[in-house]
Design a protein around this motif. Sequence first.
Motif, mmCIF file in Angstrom:
data_model
loop_
_atom_site.group_PDB
_atom_site.id
_atom_site.type_symbol
_atom_site.label_atom_id
_atom_site.label_comp_id
_atom_site.label_asym_id
_atom_site.label_seq_id
_atom_site.Cartn_x
_atom_site.Cartn_y
_atom_site.Cartn_z
ATOM 1 N N THR A 100 0.831 -1.205 0.000
ATOM 2 C CA THR A 100 0.000 0.000 0.000
ATOM 3 C C THR A 100 0.867 1.259 0.000
ATOM 4 O O THR A 100 0.476 2.270 -0.576
ATOM 5 C CB THR A 100 -1.001 0.002 1.180
ATOM 6 N N GLY A 123 1.516 -12.579 12.380
ATOM 7 C CA GLY A 123 1.619 -11.588 13.455
ATOM 8 C C GLY A 123 2.990 -10.950 13.567
ATOM 9 O O GLY A 123 3.161 -9.994 14.321
ATOM 10 N N GLY A 172 -2.170 -14.599 18.957
ATOM 11 C CA GLY A 172 -1.430 -13.337 18.858
ATOM 12 C C GLY A 172 -0.652 -13.207 17.575
ATOM 13 O O GLY A 172 -0.448 -12.100 17.073
ATOM 14 N N GLN A 205 -1.456 -14.557 14.650
ATOM 15 C CA GLN A 205 -2.319 -14.782 13.498
ATOM 16 C C GLN A 205 -2.739 -13.438 12.893
ATOM 17 O O GLN A 205 -2.579 -12.400 13.529
ATOM 18 C CB GLN A 205 -3.546 -15.566 14.001
ATOM 19 N N TYR A 206 -3.305 -13.468 11.687
ATOM 20 C CA TYR A 206 -3.981 -12.279 11.167
ATOM 21 C C TYR A 206 -5.157 -11.955 12.066
ATOM 22 O O TYR A 206 -5.801 -12.849 12.600
ATOM 23 C CB TYR A 206 -4.526 -12.529 9.754
ATOM 24 N N LEU A 263 -0.133 1.496 15.290
ATOM 25 C CA LEU A 263 1.263 1.067 15.265
ATOM 26 C C LEU A 263 2.150 2.152 15.849
ATOM 27 O O LEU A 263 3.278 2.365 15.412
ATOM 28 C CB LEU A 263 1.676 0.719 13.832
ATOM 29 N N TYR A 271 -9.538 1.831 7.238
ATOM 30 C CA TYR A 271 -8.280 2.338 6.681
ATOM 31 C C TYR A 271 -7.109 1.434 7.094
ATOM 32 O O TYR A 271 -6.223 1.120 6.286
ATOM 33 C CB TYR A 271 -8.073 3.777 7.161
ATOM 34 N N ASP A 330 -7.238 -1.763 7.841
ATOM 35 C CA ASP A 330 -7.340 -2.999 7.054
ATOM 36 C C ASP A 330 -6.840 -2.799 5.624
ATOM 37 O O ASP A 330 -6.446 -3.758 4.966
ATOM 38 C CB ASP A 330 -8.799 -3.475 7.003
ATOM 39 N N SER A 331 -6.890 -1.569 5.140
ATOM 40 C CA SER A 331 -6.465 -1.263 3.774
ATOM 41 C C SER A 331 -5.094 -0.602 3.712
ATOM 42 O O SER A 331 -4.765 0.041 2.727
ATOM 43 C CB SER A 331 -7.477 -0.318 3.111
ATOM 44 N N SER A 332 -4.308 -0.716 4.765
ATOM 45 C CA SER A 332 -2.966 -0.125 4.709
ATOM 46 C C SER A 332 -2.011 -0.974 5.543
ATOM 47 O O SER A 332 -1.547 -2.013 5.064
ATOM 48 C CB SER A 332 -2.995 1.338 5.158
ATOM 49 N N THR A 333 -1.778 -0.577 6.764
ATOM 50 C CA THR A 333 -0.788 -1.282 7.592
ATOM 51 C C THR A 333 -1.248 -2.647 8.064
ATOM 52 O O THR A 333 -0.439 -3.474 8.443
ATOM 53 C CB THR A 333 -0.521 -0.479 8.871
ATOM 54 N N MET A 334 -2.550 -2.868 8.122
ATOM 55 C CA MET A 334 -3.161 -3.949 8.891
ATOM 56 C C MET A 334 -2.873 -3.736 10.391
ATOM 57 O O MET A 334 -2.247 -2.767 10.777
ATOM 58 C CB MET A 334 -2.715 -5.326 8.414
ATOM 59 N N HIS A 335 -3.408 -4.654 11.183
ATOM 60 C CA HIS A 335 -3.302 -4.569 12.644
ATOM 61 C C HIS A 335 -1.847 -4.541 13.121
ATOM 62 O O HIS A 335 -0.959 -4.989 12.413
ATOM 63 C CB HIS A 335 -4.014 -5.783 13.247
ATOM 64 N N HIS A 360 1.594 -5.611 15.091
ATOM 65 C CA HIS A 360 2.306 -6.856 15.357
ATOM 66 C C HIS A 360 1.809 -7.591 16.602
ATOM 67 O O HIS A 360 1.385 -6.971 17.573
ATOM 68 C CB HIS A 360 3.786 -6.533 15.527
ATOM 69 N N GLY A 361 1.940 -8.913 16.547
ATOM 70 C CA GLY A 361 1.513 -9.738 17.667
ATOM 71 C C GLY A 361 2.369 -9.581 18.912
ATOM 72 O O GLY A 361 1.866 -9.720 20.032
#
Lengths: 514, 514
Positions: free
Chosen positions: A154, A305, B112, B114-115, B147, B324, B326-331, B333-334
């Motif tokens: 992205t 993760g 932790g 996982q996606y 993040l 946003y 979900d459409s860029s960095t995602m969550h 880190h675990g």
Amino acid sequence: MTPLSTVAASASASASTSTPVDLMHHLSTEARLRKPNPMKAIWKLTQRKPNMVSLANGDPHYSLYPIRNIHYEMASVAEEDPVASWRAGPSAPSQTLTSSVHEPRALPLQAGMQYTAGAGLPLAQRVVTDLTNFYHAPADHLCTLTLGNSDGITKCFRLLGEPGDTFLADEFTFSSVTNVPLAQGIKWVGVKMDDGGMIPSELERVLAAWDPARGRRPHVIYLVPCGQNPTGSTLSLARRQAIYALAQRFDLIIIEDDPYYFLQYDSPDCATTAPSTPFARSFLSLDTDGRVVRVDSFSKIMAPGMRLGWVTSSAAFHDALVAYTDSSTMHPHGFGQMLIAEMLAPGAGATGGWQLAGFDRWVRSLRAEYHRRRAHFLSLFAREVAPSALASASCPEAGMFVWVRVHVERHPRLRADVRVRGGEGAAKGPRTNVRELMEELFERCLDGGLVIMPASIFALAADPKWDDVEDPVEDRVNYLRATFAGTEEAMEEGLTILGQVLREFFAEEPKAVV
Amino acid sequence: MTPLSTVAASASASASTSTPVDLMHHLSTEARLRKPNPMKAIWKLTQRKPNMVSLANGDPHYSLYPIRNIHYEMASVAEEDPVASWRAGPSAPSQTLTSSVHEPRALPLQAGMQYTAGAGLPLAQRVVTDLTNFYHAPADHLCTLTLGNSDGITKCFRLLGEPGDTFLADEFTFSSVTNVPLAQGIKWVGVKMDDGGMIPSELERVLAAWDPARGRRPHVIYLVPCGQNPTGSTLSLARRQAIYALAQRFDLIIIEDDPYYFLQYDSPDCATTAPSTPFARSFLSLDTDGRVVRVDSFSKIMAPGMRLGWVTSSAAFHDALVAYTDSSTMHPHGFGQMLIAEMLAPGAGATGGWQLAGFDRWVRSLRAEYHRRRAHFLSLFAREVAPSALASASCPEAGMFVWVRVHVERHPRLRADVRVRGGEGAAKGPRTNVRELMEELFERCLDGGLVIMPASIFALAADPKWDDVEDPVEDRVNYLRATFAGTEEAMEEGLTILGQVLREFFAEEPKAVV
């Protein structure tokens, strides 16, 4: 090394590498407007003479971090087949990596948990650079750490895409990726595929016949060369070379998203013995112009993760990516950077690290594991689904996905001349009710207790104004994406349900094959 | 809990909370165009009935993660003053948190790593929500993991800002933040400050006198209410209430960036005893409309390399932020999500966790530590710098920074009527050569071996076409930002150099005080 000096070291390293071809015109207005972080300029001044005293920083001293050691208990790569050994459970042999404030380690915790440059800590950058050189040996490229594959891709879209642009991709592409730049005002044009992935002559057709009334000719192509998501297809070397030549001829930037690179199996004979073929040559390895931006990730070979990956690109693109990272997410978390540093640093073997040789053993063992899973999936498919001749499975050369073709032409309610869209002048839109039948099949699978991905959610919506009205993608959505990344039980149960649902769905009054 | 069910749980939780006032018109075109991730819609279907079998996922099974345990060795919060005890070094008592695949823990490692959903894992979201409720007790707000602070703020800019917009901030603001949206085509207008931070009547003046020829009236204000960077100023409750009332009157969204919230000291008498005053009321705690978007971070209270924080906002803004993410960095880190879950989860005390009570003890101990550092800095300043009467230091009520005023009016080369900019019609731009003298002083500090931040890099560049020509910010850059977050040695050496450089710089021919 202090965080201040890491900034300067990274900046000077990038400055010393030149781009073979000037491709700066591909950068978006936003990327060109972006100002560098003014703090970094100040930090560079701290290098003016040795032992400068700083009252300039705004970061806590490491003695105030409430963490002093992190121990990562990892799979042992001393085993011959480390993945198989690891799956034995809690008693499997392990190696422990440690990040520490007080004990000497490759990357001290106080450096890892500090602010650093957008490209990442020098040692973390170095280990992914060594890894990239080992597998791809690219010319004149630099690695920039990312916060995972999605972050990397992205950011590339944002650095390259202008509102009104059209990007190119396979006509079936992972929609979590292709949906992203829509919000920026970027459209997609899908390029036709076959079992071998994108067809170079179709790409040429799209570019050569580009109508300027559609806007700027596409200058970016997004590709997943190995085990493409969702089709599982892998581009041959000949296709890669042909696509690269087209990229040169039509001045494209190639975003090479390759999360399944290490999961490459034997050629399509689908042998059940462990794969021994060398890894395919990446677009990066073919790149002489600096027009390939390669996106790598630890998600599929370690864990999602991790949220850690890297982009390999020309120095010019690296600089733009670092500036953007400094102005958005900042560098990735220290946990992952410390982990990969301790895991991969040369000489880290003495303190539990895998080093590059151990990493290579792990990924080769992992592909053997997925190769076994692929064989298991295909044997279950042959038993539960194939006998009805209502669906067939491709044998993917890489990745995690099997693209299941549903023989919708055998369905009693298939209609072959349906025009549901358009209306002005020539008939447009799908000719068939394939999409409706596939939606019905998907619903029946859910009712039967099975979730499986329908092709339609991956289809790049055709624009009826411009796209091939004789052969719209909507007529080719008679596929399902199935995974062999799950458990053996899920494959067994899932394919049993699929076989049964297909037989019931087609049973109404079977039609002869058209 | 599986990653699939976490998605659905998070989505339904947000749907049940309503926004008090409809503020959706503040969202950018991009945010409104953004499509939700289609995979998530599919995943929700997996909830249709119990025990659905999935062939839909594209994530590795946890048995293939090469990590099975992570042990975080943390400061013990059983100590009365845990920060002071911790600074004793390697022998200080510790507590060990563990994330594990095989051992029962608050958040299993397989979940932790996982996606998951963009908002974060449910338990990680819950612990920051509990923390936020404990300190701020906001009405109708939801927490979204980020993040880190920079990621949180820059996402807010993207969700709210339209090209051509003007945002508001203190006239001196951290330029790593204010530079970011410039690339998006957003401008800034700085609001005048005094020792108590932004002056509400000045904010009112800017908004009430807004000339529509400048474009849309500002609808976003960025504020650091405690220990503002760079001035160290803290807004009183009366000012917060006045600014909030203006936000309601002029329909502003307030981005409350509060990384120094836990580092609040006693009122400006600068007593050296440990602070005992309650934490100030945040804008979030005053927010009845859902117009405050609060950004929190673990960087200053744990470590910057955590790269983990959270945004607290209305449900509507939460939904836009998750889409946003979900459409860029995602969550995030675990590693960090597991760490905060094991650290803060209720009941985690049995497995080494701090829990909320321990966290509160840590941050109160940390503010006592910074309070000591502030006192040390000010006593050194009184000894090394103040006697010359060439500079004075404010006593910050919060944060890490002292805003050092240089008494430039005493410099022999100060010129009070210099107009260097503009030229058409009325004279515009700075009246004085303060900026030039301060640049010279900064250079002399560097030559003397000291890096200290000049005010000019924080000044929001005044637009001569619109800004107050009688009192431009360029004439008020006679400040330096100094930190007391560094070591005692750095403070001692740095302030000694500063005192000496100031004396030499002003020595040419001292002027009487104007």
